[in-house]
Design a protein around this motif. Sequence first.
Motif, PDB file in Angstrom:
ATOM      1  N   ASP A 163      -4.983  30.433  21.519  1.00  0.00           N
ATOM      2  CA  ASP A 163      -3.549  30.202  21.691  1.00  0.00           C
ATOM      3  C   ASP A 163      -2.760  30.439  20.421  1.00  0.00           C
ATOM      4  OD1 ASP A 163      -4.035  27.953  20.151  1.00  0.00           O
ATOM      5  OD2 ASP A 163      -3.957  26.576  21.834  1.00  0.00           O
ATOM      6  N   GLY A 164      -3.418  30.704  19.320  1.00  0.00           N
ATOM      7  CA  GLY A 164      -2.726  31.048  18.080  1.00  0.00           C
ATOM      8  C   GLY A 164      -2.615  29.902  17.094  1.00  0.00           C
ATOM      9  N   ASP A 165      -2.678  28.657  17.554  1.00  0.00           N
ATOM     10  CA  ASP A 165      -2.582  27.522  16.631  1.00  0.00           C
ATOM     11  C   ASP A 165      -3.714  27.536  15.610  1.00  0.00           C
ATOM     12  OD1 ASP A 165      -0.330  26.646  17.916  1.00  0.00           O
ATOM     13  OD2 ASP A 165      -1.367  25.115  19.095  1.00  0.00           O
ATOM     14  N   GLU A 166      -4.864  28.096  16.006  1.00  0.00           N
ATOM     15  CA  GLU A 166      -6.014  28.155  15.115  1.00  0.00           C
ATOM     16  C   GLU A 166      -5.752  29.070  13.930  1.00  0.00           C
ATOM     17  OE1 GLU A 166      -6.017  29.130  18.312  1.00  0.00           O
ATOM     18  OE2 GLU A 166      -7.452  27.910  19.418  1.00  0.00           O
ATOM     19  N   LEU A 167      -4.775  29.954  14.056  1.00  0.00           N
ATOM     20  CA  LEU A 167      -4.530  30.976  13.045  1.00  0.00           C
ATOM     21  C   LEU A 167      -3.362  30.617  12.137  1.00  0.00           C
ATOM     22  CD1 LEU A 167      -5.068  34.092  15.332  1.00  0.00           C
ATOM     23  CD2 LEU A 167      -6.751  32.850  13.970  1.00  0.00           C
ATOM     24  N   MET A 168      -2.991  29.327  12.116  1.00  0.00           N
ATOM     25  CA  MET A 168      -1.904  28.860  11.258  1.00  0.00           C
ATOM     26  C   MET A 168      -2.338  27.607  10.516  1.00  0.00           C
ATOM     27  SD  MET A 168       1.439  29.195  13.727  1.00  0.00           S
ATOM     28  CE  MET A 168       0.764  28.234  15.064  1.00  0.00           C
ATOM     29  N   ASP A 169      -1.887  27.502   9.269  1.00  0.00           N
ATOM     30  CA  ASP A 169      -2.104  26.296   8.479  1.00  0.00           C
ATOM     31  C   ASP A 169      -0.884  26.151   7.574  1.00  0.00           C
ATOM     32  OD1 ASP A 169      -3.713  24.025   7.514  1.00  0.00           O
ATOM     33  OD2 ASP A 169      -3.766  25.170   5.653  1.00  0.00           O
ATOM     34  N   GLY A 170       0.041  25.279   7.945  1.00  0.00           N
ATOM     35  CA  GLY A 170       1.285  25.145   7.192  1.00  0.00           C
ATOM     36  C   GLY A 170       2.061  26.445   7.238  1.00  0.00           C
ATOM     37  N   ASP A 171       2.364  26.993   6.075  1.00  0.00           N
ATOM     38  CA  ASP A 171       3.092  28.263   5.990  1.00  0.00           C
ATOM     39  C   ASP A 171       2.164  29.467   5.929  1.00  0.00           C
ATOM     40  OD1 ASP A 171       5.526  26.950   5.991  1.00  0.00           O
ATOM     41  OD2 ASP A 171       5.651  26.870   3.800  1.00  0.00           O
ATOM     42  N   ASN A 172       0.865  29.258   6.035  1.00  0.00           N
ATOM     43  CA  ASN A 172      -0.095  30.349   5.921  1.00  0.00           C
ATOM     44  C   ASN A 172      -0.628  30.756   7.288  1.00  0.00           C
ATOM     45  OD1 ASN A 172       0.010  30.368   3.051  1.00  0.00           O
ATOM     46  ND2 ASN A 172      -1.269  28.543   3.060  1.00  0.00           N
ATOM     47  N   PHE A 173      -0.849  32.051   7.444  1.00  0.00           N
ATOM     48  CA  PHE A 173      -1.308  32.604   8.707  1.00  0.00           C
ATOM     49  C   PHE A 173      -2.547  33.454   8.500  1.00  0.00           C
ATOM     50  CE2 PHE A 173       3.221  31.984   9.082  1.00  0.00           C
ATOM     51  CZ  PHE A 173       3.355  31.394  10.327  1.00  0.00           C
ATOM     52  N   MET A 174      -3.359  33.539   9.549  1.00  0.00           N
ATOM     53  CA  MET A 174      -4.440  34.513   9.580  1.00  0.00           C
ATOM     54  C   MET A 174      -3.960  35.609  10.515  1.00  0.00           C
ATOM     55  SD  MET A 174      -8.470  34.157  10.491  1.00  0.00           S
ATOM     56  CE  MET A 174      -8.877  33.462   8.900  1.00  0.00           C
ATOM     57  N   ILE A 175      -3.800  36.802   9.980  1.00  0.00           N
ATOM     58  CA  ILE A 175      -3.318  37.937  10.743  1.00  0.00           C
ATOM     59  C   ILE A 175      -4.516  38.833  11.020  1.00  0.00           C
ATOM     60  CG2 ILE A 175      -1.832  39.983  10.721  1.00  0.00           C
ATOM     61  CD1 ILE A 175      -0.817  37.179   8.526  1.00  0.00           C
ATOM     62  N   ILE A 176      -4.785  39.033  12.312  1.00  0.00           N
ATOM     63  CA  ILE A 176      -5.953  39.800  12.724  1.00  0.00           C
ATOM     64  C   ILE A 176      -5.481  41.080  13.388  1.00  0.00           C
ATOM     65  CG2 ILE A 176      -7.974  39.821  14.239  1.00  0.00           C
ATOM     66  CD1 ILE A 176      -8.038  36.758  13.970  1.00  0.00           C
TER      67      ILE A 176
END
Length: 163
Positions: free
Chosen positions: A126-139
């Motif tokens: 759902d995308g929540d796993e790819l966010m931490d505060g202001d940082n993102f994991m872009i795949i």
Amino acid sequence: MYRDNLIGANAFGKHFSVKDKNRSVLQEQLILKYNHDEQTLYIKWEGEVSSNELRQGYAHIMNMVLTYKPQKWIMDLQNRLSIEKEDQQWVFKYIFPQVLRAVNKNVFVAIVMPVFAYNSLVNEIDGDELMDGDNFMIIHHFLYQEESRRWLLEMAETDLKIA
């Protein structure tokens, strides 16, 4: 540190600790290297990988992440056989959030894999796993490693200009 609420234990379960230097090395299924010049973590999975081997492999990967804090990854899955859906979800729910916390910056992951395999990889998140505060994991998905390297260079330059 790697909490897995589904099994009520460490996310690497009963397998071993990330700091356990005597764990078995997946010499045939996993190739890991960090390129200092490119500041890129290279991960290559091959063949059949069991749930236990997947967790062992990600313990090795997390050790590299904790050591180098890489913002750029190339993950080559072209020759890895499919893994179980639960194992895919485990990576997204438990490993990727830990990576974001450890790196504490945006992380760009270029996945090199056959087109037919891509939908199963991202279909259940759902995308929540790819966010931490202001940082993102872009795949992003690629068919060729050279194409993925160009994208990572472009993303890193863009990210540095924004920061």
